[in-house]
Design a protein around this motif. Structure first.
Motif, PDB file in Angstrom:
ATOM      1  N   THR A  52     -36.269 -33.376  24.581  1.00  0.00           N
ATOM      2  CA  THR A  52     -37.166 -32.413  24.055  1.00  0.00           C
ATOM      3  C   THR A  52     -36.942 -31.003  24.917  1.00  0.00           C
ATOM      4  N   LEU A  53     -37.023 -30.012  24.484  1.00  0.00           N
ATOM      5  CA  LEU A  53     -36.621 -28.619  24.851  1.00  0.00           C
ATOM      6  C   LEU A  53     -37.720 -27.888  24.243  1.00  0.00           C
ATOM      7  N   ASP A  54     -38.725 -27.491  24.845  1.00  0.00           N
ATOM      8  CA  ASP A  54     -39.714 -26.390  24.542  1.00  0.00           C
ATOM      9  C   ASP A  54     -39.037 -24.588  24.573  1.00  0.00           C
ATOM     10  N   LEU A  55     -38.714 -23.800  23.418  1.00  0.00           N
ATOM     11  CA  LEU A  55     -37.445 -22.343  24.247  1.00  0.00           C
ATOM     12  C   LEU A  55     -38.846 -21.511  23.372  1.00  0.00           C
ATOM     13  N   MET A  56     -38.523 -20.727  24.435  1.00  0.00           N
ATOM     14  CA  MET A  56     -39.217 -19.311  23.809  1.00  0.00           C
ATOM     15  C   MET A  56     -37.784 -19.294  23.252  1.00  0.00           C
ATOM     16  N   VAL A  57     -37.979 -18.211  21.782  1.00  0.00           N
ATOM     17  CA  VAL A  57     -35.918 -17.034  22.147  1.00  0.00           C
ATOM     18  C   VAL A  57     -36.667 -15.952  21.150  1.00  0.00           C
ATOM     19  N   PRO A  58     -36.395 -14.941  21.584  1.00  0.00           N
ATOM     20  CA  PRO A  58     -36.392 -13.645  20.777  1.00  0.00           C
ATOM     21  C   PRO A  58     -36.430 -13.305  19.615  1.00  0.00           C
ATOM     22  N   GLU A  59     -36.799 -12.862  18.805  1.00  0.00           N
ATOM     23  CA  GLU A  59     -36.827 -12.342  17.289  1.00  0.00           C
ATOM     24  C   GLU A  59     -35.598 -12.428  17.220  1.00  0.00           C
ATOM     25  N   GLU A  60     -35.072 -11.543  17.766  1.00  0.00           N
ATOM     26  CA  GLU A  60     -33.460 -11.138  17.558  1.00  0.00           C
ATOM     27  C   GLU A  60     -32.037 -11.865  17.776  1.00  0.00           C
ATOM     28  N   LYS A  61     -32.309 -12.945  18.677  1.00  0.00           N
ATOM     29  CA  LYS A  61     -32.021 -14.039  19.080  1.00  0.00           C
ATOM     30  C   LYS A  61     -31.407 -15.037  18.124  1.00  0.00           C
ATOM     31  N   PHE A  62     -33.102 -15.580  17.047  1.00  0.00           N
ATOM     32  CA  PHE A  62     -33.677 -16.530  16.595  1.00  0.00           C
ATOM     33  C   PHE A  62     -32.902 -17.336  16.168  1.00  0.00           C
ATOM     34  N   LYS A  63     -32.137 -16.622  14.994  1.00  0.00           N
ATOM     35  CA  LYS A  63     -31.144 -17.409  13.766  1.00  0.00           C
ATOM     36  C   LYS A  63     -29.811 -17.236  14.590  1.00  0.00           C
ATOM     37  N   ASP A  64     -29.528 -15.926  15.422  1.00  0.00           N
ATOM     38  CA  ASP A  64     -27.632 -17.475  15.963  1.00  0.00           C
ATOM     39  C   ASP A  64     -27.693 -17.770  16.631  1.00  0.00           C
ATOM     40  N   PHE A  65     -28.607 -18.263  17.719  1.00  0.00           N
ATOM     41  CA  PHE A  65     -28.659 -18.957  18.290  1.00  0.00           C
ATOM     42  C   PHE A  65     -29.263 -20.680  17.853  1.00  0.00           C
ATOM     43  N   CYS A  66     -30.074 -21.108  16.607  1.00  0.00           N
ATOM     44  CA  CYS A  66     -30.099 -21.717  16.007  1.00  0.00           C
ATOM     45  C   CYS A  66     -29.005 -22.388  15.709  1.00  0.00           C
ATOM     46  N   VAL A  67     -27.908 -21.648  15.231  1.00  0.00           N
ATOM     47  CA  VAL A  67     -26.571 -21.885  14.743  1.00  0.00           C
ATOM     48  C   VAL A  67     -25.756 -22.519  16.347  1.00  0.00           C
ATOM     49  N   GLN A  68     -25.616 -21.719  16.838  1.00  0.00           N
ATOM     50  CA  GLN A  68     -24.829 -21.836  17.649  1.00  0.00           C
ATOM     51  C   GLN A  68     -25.179 -23.501  17.976  1.00  0.00           C
ATOM     52  N   ILE A  69     -26.518 -23.622  18.212  1.00  0.00           N
ATOM     53  CA  ILE A  69     -27.106 -25.439  18.744  1.00  0.00           C
ATOM     54  C   ILE A  69     -26.829 -26.124  17.648  1.00  0.00           C
ATOM     55  N   THR A  70     -26.854 -26.279  16.290  1.00  0.00           N
ATOM     56  CA  THR A  70     -26.331 -27.348  15.592  1.00  0.00           C
ATOM     57  C   THR A  70     -24.830 -26.930  15.357  1.00  0.00           C
ATOM     58  N   GLU A  71     -23.668 -26.018  16.196  1.00  0.00           N
ATOM     59  CA  GLU A  71     -21.964 -26.673  15.841  1.00  0.00           C
ATOM     60  C   GLU A  71     -22.450 -26.865  17.009  1.00  0.00           C
ATOM     61  N   ALA A  72     -23.183 -26.341  18.543  1.00  0.00           N
ATOM     62  CA  ALA A  72     -22.644 -27.157  19.409  1.00  0.00           C
ATOM     63  C   ALA A  72     -23.406 -29.020  20.021  1.00  0.00           C
ATOM     64  N   THR A  73     -23.664 -29.047  18.992  1.00  0.00           N
ATOM     65  CA  THR A  73     -24.627 -31.174  18.678  1.00  0.00           C
ATOM     66  C   THR A  73     -24.245 -31.446  17.896  1.00  0.00           C
ATOM     67  N   SER A  74     -22.904 -31.084  16.271  1.00  0.00           N
ATOM     68  CA  SER A  74     -22.502 -31.232  15.179  1.00  0.00           C
ATOM     69  C   SER A  74     -23.791 -31.115  14.655  1.00  0.00           C
ATOM     70  N   GLY A  75     -24.973 -30.932  14.631  1.00  0.00           N
ATOM     71  CA  GLY A  75     -25.994 -31.207  13.903  1.00  0.00           C
ATOM     72  C   GLY A  75     -26.461 -32.443  14.066  1.00  0.00           C
ATOM     73  N   ARG A  76     -26.792 -32.570  15.013  1.00  0.00           N
ATOM     74  CA  ARG A  76     -27.652 -33.958  15.378  1.00  0.00           C
ATOM     75  C   ARG A  76     -28.710 -33.440  16.848  1.00  0.00           C
ATOM     76  N   ALA A  77     -29.292 -32.347  16.853  1.00  0.00           N
ATOM     77  CA  ALA A  77     -30.345 -31.710  17.362  1.00  0.00           C
ATOM     78  C   ALA A  77     -30.855 -31.559  16.127  1.00  0.00           C
ATOM     79  N   ILE A  78     -32.558 -31.369  16.542  1.00  0.00           N
ATOM     80  CA  ILE A  78     -33.086 -31.373  15.100  1.00  0.00           C
ATOM     81  C   ILE A  78     -34.293 -30.128  15.566  1.00  0.00           C
ATOM     82  N   MET A  79     -34.437 -28.939  15.269  1.00  0.00           N
ATOM     83  CA  MET A  79     -35.489 -28.581  16.167  1.00  0.00           C
ATOM     84  C   MET A  79     -36.614 -28.239  15.144  1.00  0.00           C
TER      85      MET A  79
END
Length: 213
Positions: free
Chosen positions: A169-196
């Motif tokens: 589990t990683l605890d991250l601080m994500v700037p507001e302007e990057k948040f939505k796109d970063f979550c999409v990148q995580i989902t794509e990179a882990t094929s939806g297996r990551a829990i956020m």
């Protein structure tokens, strides 16, 4: 949206034609704090000819004040305030104390001296950029941690903590302007297996590479 604030107070001085200009800065979040600091400086430098000041409070400069304290109108307080506004520094008071050196500087000379003293005082202070962001908790298996760490580095995301158990589990601080796109990148990179799981928007700043809230 990010904005700069004074984080730690500073002090410095300049000399112009034997006049001393001593600048003190202080972080403030209310007009009462600013006035109390001004009175403290006036008491400490009671024998000075002038204690000129300016302050700006609020993310949108909701409260700004300045005073020439006996200097010719527009030659001290406003030039100090102009530096704060030009540099985009919020929640800050600057008091510049002048000990007269016997030589008149003229209006232009006074403006330049007060601005130079203000810049010296700010240079001796700590100024940080405050941002808005979400704490994001991401849990993935050990096969996905490498991809996740790559995305964190690539997007310059701040890692608060990492916990290793059956999963990571990683605890991250994500700037507001990057948040939505970063979550999409995580989902794509882990094929939806990551829990956020994310928290509400909050302010944070960076000091010497460390996050402060």
């Amino acid at each position: 949206m990010s904005y700069k604030v004074l984080y730690q107070a500073g002090q410095d001085e300049i000399e112009e034609k034997k006049s001393r200009f001593i600048a003190h800065t202080l972080p403030v979040t209310s007009e009462e704090e600013a006035v109390a600091f001004l009175n403290k400086i006036k008491k400490e430098y009671w024998d000075a000819r002038h204690n000129c000041h300016a302050y700006t409070i609020g993310k949108n400069n909701e409260c700004t004040r300045c005073s020439d304290d006996g200097e010719p109108s527009g030659t001290a307080g406003r030039p100090i305030l102009d530096v704060l506004l030009r540099e985009g520094i919020h929640n800050c008071i600057v008091v510049v104390t002048r000990y007269f050196g016997g030589t008149l500087l003229g209006t232009g000379g006074l403006v330049r001296a007060y601005q130079a003293a203000t810049q010296a005082g700010l240079a001796a202070s700590t100024i940080i950029e405050k941002q808005f962001g979400h704490k994001l908790h991401v849990t993935t298996d050990y096969n996905g941690i490498g991809k996740l760490q790559y995305l964190v580095a690539q997007n310059q995301i701040f890692t608060l903590d990492t916990q290793y158990a059956d999963n990571v589990t990683l605890d991250l601080m994500v700037p507001e302007e990057k948040f939505k796109d970063f979550c999409v990148q995580i989902t794509e990179a882990t094929s939806g297996r990551a829990i956020m799981d994310s928290e509400d928007l909050e302010e944070f700043g960076i000091v010497d590479g460390e996050i402060i809230f």
